[in-house]
Design a protein around this motif. Structure first.
Motif, PDB file in Angstrom:
ATOM      1  N   HIS A  42       0.845  -1.196   0.000  1.00 49.29           N
ATOM      2  CA  HIS A  42       0.000   0.000   0.000  1.00 49.29           C
ATOM      3  C   HIS A  42       0.880   1.245   0.000  1.00 49.29           C
ATOM      4  O   HIS A  42       1.893   1.300   0.710  1.00 49.29           O
ATOM      5  CB  HIS A  42      -0.916   0.000   1.225  1.00 49.29           C
ATOM      6  CG  HIS A  42      -2.076   0.934   1.107  1.00 49.29           C
ATOM      7  ND1 HIS A  42      -1.946   2.293   1.272  1.00 49.29           N
ATOM      8  CD2 HIS A  42      -3.380   0.714   0.805  1.00 49.29           C
ATOM      9  CE1 HIS A  42      -3.122   2.870   1.116  1.00 49.29           C
ATOM     10  NE2 HIS A  42      -4.007   1.926   0.813  1.00 49.29           N
ATOM     11  N   PRO A  43       0.515   2.284  -0.780  1.00 53.72           N
ATOM     12  CA  PRO A  43       1.395   3.454  -0.902  1.00 53.72           C
ATOM     13  C   PRO A  43       1.507   4.307   0.354  1.00 53.72           C
ATOM     14  O   PRO A  43       2.483   5.047   0.493  1.00 53.72           O
ATOM     15  CB  PRO A  43       0.759   4.249  -2.044  1.00 53.72           C
ATOM     16  CG  PRO A  43      -0.654   3.783  -2.100  1.00 53.72           C
ATOM     17  CD  PRO A  43      -0.639   2.350  -1.687  1.00 53.72           C
ATOM     18  N   PHE A  44       0.531   4.219   1.273  1.00 48.34           N
ATOM     19  CA  PHE A  44       0.661   5.066   2.470  1.00 48.34           C
ATOM     20  C   PHE A  44       0.115   4.433   3.750  1.00 48.34           C
ATOM     21  O   PHE A  44       0.431   4.900   4.840  1.00 48.34           O
ATOM     22  CB  PHE A  44      -0.022   6.432   2.253  1.00 48.34           C
ATOM     23  CG  PHE A  44      -1.461   6.363   1.833  1.00 48.34           C
ATOM     24  CD1 PHE A  44      -2.472   6.212   2.765  1.00 48.34           C
ATOM     25  CD2 PHE A  44      -1.797   6.496   0.500  1.00 48.34           C
ATOM     26  CE1 PHE A  44      -3.791   6.174   2.372  1.00 48.34           C
ATOM     27  CE2 PHE A  44      -3.121   6.462   0.090  1.00 48.34           C
ATOM     28  CZ  PHE A  44      -4.131   6.302   1.036  1.00 48.34           C
ATOM     29  N   ARG A  45      -0.646   3.384   3.684  1.00 53.86           N
ATOM     30  CA  ARG A  45      -1.150   2.751   4.908  1.00 53.86           C
ATOM     31  C   ARG A  45      -0.038   1.958   5.589  1.00 53.86           C
ATOM     32  O   ARG A  45       0.782   1.317   4.931  1.00 53.86           O
ATOM     33  CB  ARG A  45      -2.329   1.834   4.625  1.00 53.86           C
ATOM     34  CG  ARG A  45      -3.633   2.578   4.367  1.00 53.86           C
ATOM     35  CD  ARG A  45      -4.804   1.638   4.545  1.00 53.86           C
ATOM     36  NE  ARG A  45      -6.067   2.285   4.269  1.00 53.86           N
ATOM     37  CZ  ARG A  45      -7.132   2.202   5.047  1.00 53.86           C
ATOM     38  NH1 ARG A  45      -7.077   1.481   6.168  1.00 53.86           N
ATOM     39  NH2 ARG A  45      -8.253   2.814   4.725  1.00 53.86           N
ATOM     40  N   LEU A  46      -0.054   1.971   6.938  1.00 54.65           N
ATOM     41  CA  LEU A  46       0.941   1.253   7.729  1.00 54.65           C
ATOM     42  C   LEU A  46       0.257   0.228   8.617  1.00 54.65           C
ATOM     43  O   LEU A  46      -0.927   0.357   8.952  1.00 54.65           O
ATOM     44  CB  LEU A  46       1.746   2.229   8.594  1.00 54.65           C
ATOM     45  CG  LEU A  46       2.467   3.372   7.873  1.00 54.65           C
ATOM     46  CD1 LEU A  46       3.140   4.287   8.887  1.00 54.65           C
ATOM     47  CD2 LEU A  46       3.497   2.825   6.872  1.00 54.65           C
ATOM     48  N   THR A  47       1.006  -0.777   8.996  1.00 51.60           N
ATOM     49  CA  THR A  47       0.504  -1.762   9.949  1.00 51.60           C
ATOM     50  C   THR A  47       0.631  -1.195  11.361  1.00 51.60           C
ATOM     51  O   THR A  47       1.177  -0.109  11.579  1.00 51.60           O
ATOM     52  CB  THR A  47       1.294  -3.073   9.835  1.00 51.60           C
ATOM     53  OG1 THR A  47       2.674  -2.812  10.140  1.00 51.60           O
ATOM     54  CG2 THR A  47       1.192  -3.640   8.428  1.00 51.60           C
ATOM     55  N   ALA A  48       0.166  -1.967  12.346  1.00 54.69           N
ATOM     56  CA  ALA A  48       0.196  -1.519  13.736  1.00 54.69           C
ATOM     57  C   ALA A  48       1.616  -1.279  14.234  1.00 54.69           C
ATOM     58  O   ALA A  48       1.841  -0.432  15.104  1.00 54.69           O
ATOM     59  CB  ALA A  48      -0.501  -2.539  14.632  1.00 54.69           C
ATOM     60  N   ASP A  49       2.595  -1.977  13.669  1.00 51.53           N
ATOM     61  CA  ASP A  49       3.989  -1.798  14.098  1.00 51.53           C
ATOM     62  C   ASP A  49       4.747  -0.819  13.197  1.00 51.53           C
ATOM     63  O   ASP A  49       5.972  -0.749  13.237  1.00 51.53           O
ATOM     64  CB  ASP A  49       4.724  -3.131  14.166  1.00 51.53           C
ATOM     65  CG  ASP A  49       4.682  -3.896  12.845  1.00 51.53           C
ATOM     66  OD1 ASP A  49       4.086  -3.377  11.882  1.00 51.53           O
ATOM     67  OD2 ASP A  49       5.236  -4.999  12.785  1.00 51.53           O
ATOM     68  N   GLY A  50       4.004  -0.056  12.371  1.00 50.29           N
ATOM     69  CA  GLY A  50       4.617   1.018  11.602  1.00 50.29           C
ATOM     70  C   GLY A  50       5.237   0.617  10.276  1.00 50.29           C
ATOM     71  O   GLY A  50       5.883   1.434   9.616  1.00 50.29           O
ATOM     72  N   LYS A  51       5.033  -0.627   9.862  1.00 50.57           N
ATOM     73  CA  LYS A  51       5.573  -1.077   8.577  1.00 50.57           C
ATOM     74  C   LYS A  51       4.544  -0.850   7.464  1.00 50.57           C
ATOM     75  O   LYS A  51       3.342  -0.808   7.731  1.00 50.57           O
ATOM     76  CB  LYS A  51       5.942  -2.562   8.652  1.00 50.57           C
ATOM     77  CG  LYS A  51       7.045  -2.872   9.647  1.00 50.57           C
ATOM     78  CD  LYS A  51       7.343  -4.364   9.672  1.00 50.57           C
ATOM     79  CE  LYS A  51       8.452  -4.693  10.661  1.00 50.57           C
ATOM     80  NZ  LYS A  51       8.738  -6.150  10.716  1.00 50.57           N
ATOM     81  N   PRO A  52       5.004  -0.698   6.221  1.00 52.94           N
ATOM     82  CA  PRO A  52       4.053  -0.545   5.114  1.00 52.94           C
ATOM     83  C   PRO A  52       3.114  -1.741   5.032  1.00 52.94           C
ATOM     84  O   PRO A  52       3.540  -2.893   5.192  1.00 52.94           O
ATOM     85  CB  PRO A  52       4.954  -0.464   3.870  1.00 52.94           C
ATOM     86  CG  PRO A  52       6.275  -0.008   4.393  1.00 52.94           C
ATOM     87  CD  PRO A  52       6.408  -0.597   5.770  1.00 52.94           C
TER      88      PRO A  52
END
Length: 258
Positions: free
Chosen positions: A4-14
């Motif tokens: 995803h171009p801008f969404r991150l996971t809960a641990d801050g990874k793309p």
């Protein structure tokens, strides 16, 4: 998969999600095994004299993966047709060069357009589903009008040039239809668009435009079957995740991390 171009996971990874087609690799394709065997056998028949002059090991090395060449050739046929249809619908005029078979398929495409009025709304667009965590790309979103019945409907489209259509094709379309967002690239970068704000998305159909050198068909399924195919896909999506988790567990165990 898709990043995803801008969404991150809960641990801050793309956010990286598996593609629809990656998930559907889990579907049994025993029919393809027979096709691969047939392609290899045909190659062996065509090259019998050459094979007789080789050792057994040389013959095996030369022929065992010949079905892959046939598969890639079939894929290339579909790629050229897809690119031609996309060029027509986007007005890019970047038309690919076509071989004889592809030209015949495009003749069938023109016959299809004599039967149906097609209004392309989107071509080769990416969707994301966040609840099941997957992404995919659809060939098109069209308004299709049958000139004979005068029926008109919005349809998520897949263009196929394969010999047959298979259950996974419908699971793929059902998964694409259950998009949470459509990804669109603008001057400022990628944005997410809720398709329900632009289209009658929940009432949209799914359809396959099946083009061969000697035929063209437009195939749709009922909304009930779309939901059932999506339920099938959801199970494969869960199996895919379990497979990844098992692989991770095994790797951890091999490293001694019990």
């Amino acid at each position: 998969g898709y990043k995803h171009p801008f969404r991150l996971t809960a641990d801050g990874k793309p956010l990286t999600s598996p593609s629809v087609t990656t998930v559907l690799k889990l579907v049994d394709k025993s029919g393809m095994s027979q096709w691969a065997a047939d392609q290899t056998l045909q190659w062996a028949i065509d090259h019998a004299q050459d094979l007789l002059g080789r050792s057994e090991d040389q013959a095996m090395r030369g022929g065992r993966y010949r079905w892959r060449a046939a598969r890639d050739e079939r894929a290339q046929v579909g790629t050229g047709v897809h690119e031609h249809v996309e060029a027509e619908h986007t007005g890019s005029w970047e038309f690919p060069e076509l071989d004889e078979e592809q030209e015949k398929i495009m003749d069938q495409w023109r016959l299809f357009n004599e039967r149906y009025d097609v209004t392309p709304l989107r071509s080769e667009f990416t969707i994301w589903n966040f609840s099941l965590d997957y992404a995919g790309t659809a060939d098109g979103l069209w308004i299709v009008r049958d000139r004979e019945t005068h029926e008109s409907f919005l349809c998520v489209i897949d263009v196929k040039t394969s010999k047959s259509t298979w259950p996974e094709h419908w699971m793929q379309l059902a998964a694409l239809k259950h998009a949470d967002v459509i990804m669109e690239k603008g001057p400022g970068g990628w944005i997410e668009i809720d398709p329900r704000e632009l289209y009658a998305w929940d009432q949209a159909s799914v359809g396959i435009v099946h083009l061969r050198a000697d035929s063209n068909k437009f195939i749709t399924i009922t909304h009930q079957e779309v939901e059932m195919r999506y339920a099938q896909f959801a199970h494969y999506r869960k199996l895919w995740s379990l497979g990844r988790e098992i692989d991770t567990l095994r790797k951890d165990n091999e490293r001694g991390a019990f």
